[in-house]
Design a protein around this motif. Structure first.
Motif, PDB file in Angstrom:
ATOM      1  N   ASN A   1       6.841 -10.321   0.313  1.00  0.00           N
ATOM      2  CA  ASN A   1       7.889 -10.388  -0.709  1.00  0.00           C
ATOM      3  C   ASN A   1       9.229  -9.852  -0.179  1.00  0.00           C
TER       4      ASN A   1
ATOM      5  N   ILE B   1       9.657  -7.480   1.971  1.00  0.00           N
ATOM      6  CA  ILE B   1       9.595  -6.049   2.271  1.00  0.00           C
ATOM      7  C   ILE B   1       8.612  -5.831   3.422  1.00  0.00           C
TER       8      ILE B   1
ATOM      9  N   SER C   1       6.715   1.799   3.900  1.00  0.00           N
ATOM     10  CA  SER C   1       7.137   0.585   3.217  1.00  0.00           C
ATOM     11  C   SER C   1       8.636   0.683   2.984  1.00  0.00           C
ATOM     12  N   GLU C   2       9.314  -0.435   3.090  1.00  0.00           N
ATOM     13  CA  GLU C   2      10.755  -0.448   2.858  1.00  0.00           C
ATOM     14  C   GLU C   2      11.093  -0.584   1.376  1.00  0.00           C
ATOM     15  N   CYS C   3      10.098  -0.430   0.508  1.00  0.00           N
ATOM     16  CA  CYS C   3      10.349  -0.529  -0.933  1.00  0.00           C
ATOM     17  C   CYS C   3      11.135   0.697  -1.402  1.00  0.00           C
TER      18      CYS C   3
ATOM     19  N   HIS D   1       8.450   4.027  -2.663  1.00  0.00           N
ATOM     20  CA  HIS D   1       7.468   4.569  -1.709  1.00  0.00           C
ATOM     21  C   HIS D   1       6.218   5.149  -2.376  1.00  0.00           C
TER      22      HIS D   1
ATOM     23  N   CYS E   1       1.320  -1.670  -3.469  1.00  0.00           N
ATOM     24  CA  CYS E   1       2.778  -1.587  -3.339  1.00  0.00           C
ATOM     25  C   CYS E   1       3.347  -2.689  -4.228  1.00  0.00           C
TER      26      CYS E   1
ATOM     27  N   PRO F   1       6.532  -3.408  -5.391  1.00  0.00           N
ATOM     28  CA  PRO F   1       7.703  -4.178  -4.971  1.00  0.00           C
ATOM     29  C   PRO F   1       7.377  -5.222  -3.894  1.00  0.00           C
ATOM     30  N   ALA F   2       6.450  -4.892  -3.004  1.00  0.00           N
ATOM     31  CA  ALA F   2       6.071  -5.827  -1.944  1.00  0.00           C
ATOM     32  C   ALA F   2       4.987  -6.795  -2.405  1.00  0.00           C
TER      33      ALA F   2
END
Length: 111
Positions: free
Chosen positions: A60, A62, A78-80, A83, A100, A102-103
């Motif tokens: 997604n 990320i 994670s780059e969300c 975290h 996760c 967002p991802a």
């Protein structure tokens, strides 16, 4: 307040049931040998937990980083924005999962 004989018996029975249930749950936790990673647009990856390694992928938009060691798996980075997935830590028992949002990625331990 004075406890009656039946009250004491009831308390003892409830304590025994609680101890037995707790021991049953504790002793029946089974470590899984495999994890299923679901990510992206209905993509899925079976992961063997017997081999220590790291997995980097994008879901997604990320980037996520998973670490597998000692039969357990965890979201390490994670780059969300929040975290939260990193706070799950290592999971290894059948039925445990880490997500996760967002991802749109999730890891679930299976047999």
């Amino acid at each position: 307040m004075k406890l009656k004989k039946n009250d004491i018996i009831l308390i003892i029975v409830v304590l025994i049931i609680g101890i037995v249930a707790g021991l049953y749950i504790l002793l029946n936790k089974k470590s899984g040998g495999k994890a299923v990673l679901k990510y992206g647009n209905n993509l899925s990856l079976d992961i063997d937990l017997s081999k220590d390694r790291e997995i980097d992928l994008e879901s997604n938009g990320i980037k996520i980083h998973l670490d597998i060691k000692n039969g357990a798996i965890a979201f390490i980075h994670s780059e969300c924005p929040d975290h939260i997935c990193e706070r799950f830590g290592y999971i290894k028992n059948v039925g445990e999962s880490a997500i996760c949002l967002p991802a749109q990625a999730s890891v679930t331990i299976v047999k």
